[in-house]
Scaffold this active site. Structure first.
Site, PDB file in Angstrom:
ATOM      1  N   HIS A 172       0.833  -1.210   0.000  1.00  0.00           N
ATOM      2  CA  HIS A 172       0.000   0.000   0.000  1.00  0.00           C
ATOM      3  C   HIS A 172       0.865   1.257   0.000  1.00  0.00           C
ATOM      4  O   HIS A 172       0.441   2.316   0.479  1.00  0.00           O
ATOM      5  CB  HIS A 172      -0.953   0.013   1.202  1.00  0.00           C
ATOM      6  CG  HIS A 172      -1.758  -1.232   1.352  1.00  0.00           C
ATOM      7  ND1 HIS A 172      -2.879  -1.491   0.598  1.00  0.00           N
ATOM      8  CD2 HIS A 172      -1.571  -2.322   2.150  1.00  0.00           C
ATOM      9  CE1 HIS A 172      -3.361  -2.684   0.932  1.00  0.00           C
ATOM     10  NE2 HIS A 172      -2.585  -3.205   1.850  1.00  0.00           N
ATOM     11  N   SER A 297      16.803  16.137 -20.129  1.00  0.00           N
ATOM     12  CA  SER A 297      15.840  17.230 -20.142  1.00  0.00           C
ATOM     13  C   SER A 297      16.411  18.377 -20.960  1.00  0.00           C
ATOM     14  O   SER A 297      17.625  18.613 -20.951  1.00  0.00           O
ATOM     15  CB  SER A 297      15.543  17.698 -18.714  1.00  0.00           C
ATOM     16  OG  SER A 297      14.865  18.943 -18.706  1.00  0.00           O
TER      17      SER A 297
END
Length: 459
Positions: A172, A297
């Site tokens: 989770h 980038s």
């Protein structure tokens, strides 16, 4: 038009940007491949008749010259393809064009008397369904399955290599019972292996029973022959496929759907790995090796992005969309035959192609990743609260009914240190010296159960 110009004008990236996929699958799923396999099936049918039928016409043929007949398909090339397409321009029927091409070849070889037996008793779908079955069989066995197995094998190797590298697990998205990196890779290797086995077990089925599946045409001229037996022999012994005895004009495509569903399932296992690797990279459990000259980038020079796993995920989505669409469409046909499956089947190569590209992207992504040992160890050492599980489990052995609630009160939603754990263990007078010693010497890094052994299980 040169190669670069051609690639810039393609509509599908599998023909341009990801051109290696076309090179790998083109022999099995292209238009050229479909025509080539049609010629192969027609020639095998003629060979079958020559070797298994009694007929005044067929008796004229000297069986020692069979190799010259088979050479029509064995020597198929782009000139053959171009000629068939030229004939198709007149006939407007692709299978009939193949028949006429073979007729021409027989005339050139001096076997013009055999022309009437080319395609005898056949409907176009007899040729098409067997061709597609051969294409699927060969494309799977020679290209897709070897690549899928390469993926599985690489994960198995990574599992062994990192079998002992303890890592904080997350359920989770929250810190949980530790595992090892190797064991997690092993889970994916095993899942992929099971998926591959199921695909390999699927029988490639084919029919050869005429216009509505009743052998009507061939029985009209050879009524004394058991064509159910003969068709089975042809499909299985001459084409290497599994005979489907009950069909309409078309083979039902059910096995094709099973293959597509199997590929989709494998794809989903692959993308599950992609997402996990993306998350582990973002958590800095893995570092990516910078490649000289690469840019992450256009504005942030420091970036090394997990683009291989992202690209794999995108290609899986495309492959799965095609697998679902084809699997939904192919088993449905109006009455005894409609042609909608024909256009659909021409896209089979795309479903396999995008999957192949996804596997390659994931392999390339894994090749750039190395375990960030310091970060993995640091995260483990900062989560001593995960030892609440073994402590409460040991206390249960002594009949402590509120052991879970006691450890919940101590640790839930809190950051617990090594000193906190040791201090708590010291208060547990119920423990035997042996159990106390186990808990005192336990750490998040050592609390990995059988993970090492599981990572080394032989698949």
């Amino acid at each position: 038009m040169d190669k670069q110009q051609f690639e810039s004008m393609t509509l599908c990236p599998l023909d341009g940007r990801y051109g290696f996929v076309k090179e790998a699958l083109g022999d099995y799923f292209s238009e050229y491949a479909l025509v080539k396999y049609r010629v192969y099936v027609e020639i095998q049918w003629l060979k079958f008749l020559l070797e298994n039928m009694e007929s005044d016409v067929l008796k004229q043929f000297d069986k020692s010259k069979m190799a010259s007949i088979e050479a029509i398909s064995d020597n198929f090339n782009y000139d053959s393809f171009a000629r068939i397409k030229e004939i198709e321009g007149v006939t407007r029927h692709d299978v009939k064009a193949v028949e006429y091409f073979i007729d021409e070849q027989l005339v050139e070889l001096g076997f013009d008397y055999l022309q009437s037996f080319v395609h005898i008793g056949c409907t176009s779908e007899d040729i098409n369904n067997t061709s597609y079955a051969c294409m699927l069989r060969d494309g799977l066995n020679k290209v897709w399955l070897p690549k899928a197995k390469e993926m599985m094998t690489h994960l198995d190797e990574l599992a062994f290599e990192h079998a002992s590298v303890a890592m904080l697990a997350h359920t989770h998205g929250q810190p949980a019972t530790p595992t090892t990196i190797g064991k997690e890779f092993k889970v994916y290797a095993y899942r992929m292996l099971e998926s591959i086995k199921k695909i390999e077990a699927i029988e490639m089925k084919a029919k050869f029973n005429g216009a509505t599946g009743n052998y009507s045409a061939i029985l009209s001229c050879f009524s004394q022959v058991d064509w159910q037996v003969m068709a089975k022999k042809f499909v299985e012994e001459y084409l290497g496929l599994t005979f489907n005895p009950l069909t309409t004009q078309i083979e039902s495509h059910d096995y094709t759907c099973h293959i597509l569903d199997g590929v989709r399932h494998f794809n989903n296992i692959l993308v599950d790995l992609d997402v996990d690797m993306w998350l582990y990279i973002s958590m800095e459990y893995f570092k990516q090796i910078p490649v000289k000259g690469e840019v992450g980038s256009s504005t942030m020079p420091h970036k090394v992005n997990p683009i291989r796993f992202e690209n794999s995920e995108a290609n899986v989505d495309l492959s799965n969309s095609l697998c679902v669409s084809l699997s939904n469409k192919l088993p449905k046909s109006r009455m005894q035959r409609d042609l909608s499956d024909s256009s659909s089947q021409r896209n089979l190569g795309l479903a396999f192609g995008y999957s192949l590209q996804a596997i390659s992207e994931t392999l390339n992504g894994l090749a750039k990743c190395v375990v960030n040992v310091d970060k993995v160890a640091s995260d483990l050492d900062g989560k001593w609260e995960v030892l609440a599980e073994p402590i409460q489990t040991v206390l249960r052995k002594y009949g402590i009914s509120d052991a879970y609630d006691t450890l919940k009160e101590l640790t839930r939603g809190k950051s617990i240190s090594k000193e906190d754990i040791l201090a708590f263990v010291e208060t547990l007078d119920v423990l035997s010296p042996e159990d106390r010693d186990v808990l005192i010497h336990m750490s998040p890094a050592s609390y990995i159960g059988d993970a090492v052994a599981l990572a080394k299980i032989k698949l």
